[in-house]
Design an enzyme around this catalytic site. Structure first.
Site, PDB file in Angstrom:
ATOM      1  N   LYS A  67       0.823  -1.208   0.000  1.00 54.95           N
ATOM      2  CA  LYS A  67       0.000   0.000   0.000  1.00 54.95           C
ATOM      3  C   LYS A  67       0.861   1.264   0.000  1.00 54.95           C
ATOM      4  O   LYS A  67       0.612   2.200  -0.769  1.00 54.95           O
ATOM      5  CB  LYS A  67      -0.948  -0.015   1.206  1.00 54.95           C
ATOM      6  N   THR A  68       1.868   1.291   0.848  1.00 52.28           N
ATOM      7  CA  THR A  68       2.760   2.454   0.893  1.00 52.28           C
ATOM      8  C   THR A  68       3.536   2.593  -0.404  1.00 52.28           C
ATOM      9  O   THR A  68       3.720   3.703  -0.931  1.00 52.28           O
ATOM     10  CB  THR A  68       3.731   2.327   2.078  1.00 52.28           C
ATOM     11  N   ASP A 112      -1.009   6.853   6.438  1.00 50.17           N
ATOM     12  CA  ASP A 112      -1.008   5.421   6.729  1.00 50.17           C
ATOM     13  C   ASP A 112      -1.860   5.156   7.968  1.00 50.17           C
ATOM     14  O   ASP A 112      -2.005   6.022   8.834  1.00 50.17           O
ATOM     15  CB  ASP A 112       0.428   4.956   6.958  1.00 50.17           C
ATOM     16  N   THR A 161      -5.337  -1.266   7.229  1.00 53.85           N
ATOM     17  CA  THR A 161      -5.491  -2.707   7.350  1.00 53.85           C
ATOM     18  C   THR A 161      -6.846  -3.067   7.956  1.00 53.85           C
ATOM     19  O   THR A 161      -7.186  -4.238   8.044  1.00 53.85           O
ATOM     20  CB  THR A 161      -4.380  -3.285   8.253  1.00 53.85           C
ATOM     21  N   ARG A 220       6.507  -8.526   1.600  1.00 50.20           N
ATOM     22  CA  ARG A 220       7.427  -8.086   2.648  1.00 50.20           C
ATOM     23  C   ARG A 220       8.029  -9.276   3.381  1.00 50.20           C
ATOM     24  O   ARG A 220       9.209  -9.292   3.713  1.00 50.20           O
ATOM     25  CB  ARG A 220       6.704  -7.159   3.630  1.00 50.20           C
TER      26      ARG A 220
END
Length: 341
Positions: A67-68, A112, A161, A220
């Site tokens: 997302k980032t 975020d 999230t 990740r």
């Protein structure tokens, strides 16, 4: 603790510099999420063609899926600046005034964990998002004055999230709402290969397959596992990552064939052994494990549910027949029949 660090989707501070090097620099380089990427590319090209800011965008989904990274890629594709903050860091409207008044036309404000915004911050953002105006209070007390200030047209990009925790008025103000899903193994293989080239690691195809298969569908985690396997290979295998080397390294880290780590095993086994397979509420489960309920819900449960090891029911969590078989238990007859039906 080492096992938790390996598989947690959260960014660790000592690895943040490496993460920046691994992120793609253009949207075309972003691997996976093909439908989302296509829709986003169309929206970006349309905004560029009209010479207008992109609609406000909201990305939601489990942690560690990009997302980032997508927010940063939007800024690069549009050729604008990006200003980054997070929901918990914003305590009062004044924390945003400086940022909003310094935005240039088309700039991106990325928030975020936007679901953790305080209600007063949300109310402050509504006119900024819709009318590109903010109300600045000049003084406090009964005679306080408020001045409306016009700001440049900008794009707010939010990431969360916990999509369900966003208020309905906030959700309605995003023109683009996109969900990121767990990645299939083929996409993770490409990501692992790209990371190995960036890190200068000799990685065989079967080694990449093994790491990708155990990465919980999360880029990740795939990158983090690759770095740990690289360390193992450097010390014990001449620096070359093959399938046997990757398998030995991941076994040492207690990451099994499905990508389950120690906490995953504890969660499922607790439901089977302590609660007779469930149903059990998340609070009771958290108490039995000594873990935070939110961590169980946000970090561990999505992967267990996605892989058919856990059911979420109105009465609580239940272990599936697949979970019983994976851990070497005989599934109850009722559970096995329920899955067949």
């Amino acid at each position: 603790m080492a096992r938790a660090e390996i598989t947690t989707p959260e960014v660790l501070s000592e690895e943040s510099v490496v993460e920046l090097k691994l992120r793609p620099q253009r949207l075309a380089e972003f691997i996976g999420q093909s439908k989302l990427k296509e829709s986003l590319d169309i929206a970006i090209q349309a905004a560029l063609g009209r010479r207008e800011p992109l609609d406000h965008a909201l990305f939601h989904g489990p942690a560690g899926l990009g997302k980032t990274t997508l927010a940063e890629l939007i800024a690069r594709e549009l050729g604008v600046n990006i200003h980054t903050t997070s929901g918990p860091a914003l305590e009062k409207p004044g924390d945003l005034v400086g940022t909003l008044t310094n935005l240039r036309p088309g700039d991106i404000l990325f928030i975020d964990e936007i679901h953790r915004l305080r209600p007063i911050i949300e109310e402050f953002l509504y006119p900024a998002m819709e009318d590109f105006k903010i109300d600045i209070r000049l003084s406090d007390g009964p005679h306080a004055q408020t001045v409306a200030m016009t700001i440049e047209r900008f794009t707010l990009v939010g990431a969360t999230t916990r999509f369900g925790l966003l208020t309905a008025p906030m959700r309605a103000r995003f023109g683009l709402t996109m969900r990121l899903d767990f990645y299939p193994a083929d996409d993770l293989v490409e990501i692992v290969r790209r990371t190995s080239r960036v890190l200068g690691v000799e990685l065989h195809d079967d080694g990449a397959d093994e790491i990708a298969r155990r990465s919980r569908g999360t880029p990740r985690i795939a990158n983090r596992l690759l770095r740990r396997v690289r360390d193992y290979a450097q010390v014990r295998a001449g620096g070359v990552i093959t399938k046997p080397v990757a398998g030995d390294a991941l076994a040492m880290l207690d990451v099994d064939d499905l990508g389950l780590d120690d906490m995953d095993n504890r969660i499922v086994k607790a439901i089977i052994e302590k609660f007779d397979g469930g149903p059990v509420g998340v609070q009771s489960l958290a108490a039995a494990l000594g873990e935070d309920p939110d961590t169980i819900e946000e970090v561990y449960e999505p992967f267990l549910v996605q892989n058919g090891l856990l059911h979420r029911t109105p009465r609580g969590r239940m272990a599936t027949a697949s979970a019983y078989r994976h851990f070497g238990y005989q599934p109850p007859r009722q559970t096995a029949q329920g899955e067949l039906l």
